[in-house]
Design an enzyme around this catalytic site. Structure first.
Site, PDB file in Angstrom:
ATOM      1  N   ASP A 230       0.838  -1.210   0.000  1.00 54.83           N
ATOM      2  CA  ASP A 230       0.000   0.000   0.000  1.00 54.83           C
ATOM      3  C   ASP A 230       0.867   1.252   0.000  1.00 54.83           C
ATOM      4  O   ASP A 230       0.637   2.159  -0.794  1.00 54.83           O
ATOM      5  CB  ASP A 230      -0.903   0.037   1.245  1.00 54.83           C
ATOM      6  CG  ASP A 230      -2.132  -0.842   1.089  1.00 54.83           C
ATOM      7  OD1 ASP A 230      -2.370  -1.337  -0.025  1.00 54.83           O
ATOM      8  OD2 ASP A 230      -2.850  -1.029   2.090  1.00 54.83           O
ATOM      9  N   ASP A 243       0.128  -0.499   5.854  1.00 53.80           N
ATOM     10  CA  ASP A 243      -1.003  -1.173   5.241  1.00 53.80           C
ATOM     11  C   ASP A 243      -2.307  -0.593   5.785  1.00 53.80           C
ATOM     12  O   ASP A 243      -2.450  -0.396   6.995  1.00 53.80           O
ATOM     13  CB  ASP A 243      -0.952  -2.686   5.501  1.00 53.80           C
ATOM     14  CG  ASP A 243      -1.954  -3.416   4.622  1.00 53.80           C
ATOM     15  OD1 ASP A 243      -1.998  -3.146   3.411  1.00 53.80           O
ATOM     16  OD2 ASP A 243      -2.736  -4.233   5.159  1.00 53.80           O
ATOM     17  N   LYS A 245      -6.490  -0.796   6.166  1.00 49.73           N
ATOM     18  CA  LYS A 245      -7.584  -1.751   6.201  1.00 49.73           C
ATOM     19  C   LYS A 245      -8.876  -1.018   6.532  1.00 49.73           C
ATOM     20  O   LYS A 245      -8.835   0.062   7.115  1.00 49.73           O
ATOM     21  CB  LYS A 245      -7.352  -2.774   7.323  1.00 49.73           C
ATOM     22  CG  LYS A 245      -6.310  -3.812   7.058  1.00 49.73           C
ATOM     23  CD  LYS A 245      -6.152  -4.728   8.267  1.00 49.73           C
ATOM     24  CE  LYS A 245      -7.268  -5.742   8.371  1.00 49.73           C
ATOM     25  NZ  LYS A 245      -7.217  -6.739   7.288  1.00 49.73           N
TER      26      LYS A 245
HETATM   27 MN    MN Z   1      -4.428  -2.528   2.427  1.00 48.49          MN
END
Ligand code: MN
Length: 343
Positions: A230, A243, A245
């Site tokens: 990412d 990352d 989410k």
């Molecule tokens: Mn991600």
């Protein structure tokens, strides 16, 4: 990390051939400062030049020519576990937190074409999901289908995927420095996406800086896996893999992230060893990560800092074990396919 150890690791890593499957780990051998010159040249003669060693021990280390007897065998887990997360030819991560890296225009990589024969991190993690997680996932699916019906659940899954995609796209624009998303524009068109942005915007604005990579394809050349990271950027004073989410309910423990820390760790290992990333983009080893969970109700995002100590030891070891398990499964599948063809 002392020199002795680094050298040993260098040899272990370089003993792997970029273009070959992981079977080449078998060739890992120890070369120490005490190794006689003759031994160095013996090893060198079987390799093609790749990277300079420090110590003036050898000016080039070379790739192993295939050893026919071991060519088709997977390395043992023990051998695979010797591989370090870090690239011994790069500095850090310790002690470099305060060093300035000149700002760059962050790199993105086209998603295609990718090397299809190299499995992605997500594929490996999915295929080797621990039984306990699999059980929980099945239970959850069952209860959701009971609640929403099969069609309802399919829609729910599609919506979940879509909100993730939308947030990642929005973040990519933001991280690439193309300006703030604004209400009314396509990127904040739905309430869910507006809320996700509301949830995450403070962290993104206040903590993340000097972005280096955004949605970038990274490949570990010797361990043979790939993935799309990412973001790589400074989180406060440290260069990390980030990352993002999305979630509905608060994720209160690192356990609730399931395999996400392993995914981030796998990306660290790939970035450290991916020679296609120029040193002006990333000049050091990365061995910590940050997982940022954005909530669909707009409440403040949760941030998990995956510390260097855990990443380089626990998570990296776990990741390698999963990768090893995956290679064995694949190997078995191949054999099965051959047997079926024969019969
Ligand atoms: Mn991600």
């Amino acid at each position: 990390m002392n020199t002795f150890r680094s050298t040993e690791r260098t040899i272990t890593l370089l003993a792997l051939n970029k273009t070959k499957p992981r079977s080449n780990y078998v060739a890992s051998r120890k070369l120490t400062n005490k190794t006689p010159k003759a031994h160095v040249s013996y090893i060198s003669s079987r390799y093609t030049p790749r990277i300079k060693l420090y110590n003036g021990l050898a000016s080039s280390i070379q790739d192993r020519a295939p050893l026919s007897s071991t060519e088709n065998k997977l390395p043992t887990l023990q051998q695979t576990l010797q591989v370090s997360l870090l690239n011994p030819n790069k500095p850090g991560p310790a002690g470099l937190e305060q060093l300035v890296m000149p700002p760059i225009v962050p790199l993105t990589a086209p998603r295609f074409p990718t090397k299809q024969d190299i499995p992605s991190v997500t594929k490996v993690l999915q295929a080797t999901m621990p039984a306990a997680s699999k059980f929980l996932l099945e239970k959850w699916k069952e209860s959701m289908i009971k609640k929403l019906g099969a069609a309802g659940f399919a829609k729910y899954q599609a919506d979940t995927f879509e909100r993730g995609r939308a947030l990642h796209a929005l973040l990519a624009t933001q991280l690439l420095g193309k300006g703030e998303p604004t209400a009314g524009k396509a990127e904040l068109s739905t309430e869910v996406v507006s809320n996700l942005w509301k949830s995450i915007q403070n962290v993104v604005r206040d903590k993340i800086s000097n972005v280096r990579l955004v949605e970038h394809i990274v490949t570990h050349p010797t361990m043979n896996y790939r993935g799309i990271v990412d973001c790589v950027a400074f989180y406060e004073n440290e260069l990390v893999v980030i990352d993002f989410k999305t979630a509905e309910k608060p994720k209160k423990t690192v356990e609730s992230l399931f395999d996400n820390p392993l995914q981030v760790t796998a990306y660290c290992g790939a970035i450290n060893n991916d020679s296609s990333i120029p040193s002006h983009v990333i000049d050091r080893n990365i061995s910590s990560g940050v997982v940022i969970v954005a909530y669909i109700d707009g409440s403040e995002a949760t941030t998990y800092h995956l510390e260097c100590e855990k990443v380089s030891h626990n998570y990296w070891k776990q990741w390698i074990e999963r990768l090893d398990q995956y290679s064995r499964m694949e190997e078995l599948n191949k054999k099965k396919t051959i047997t079926v063809k024969k019969s």
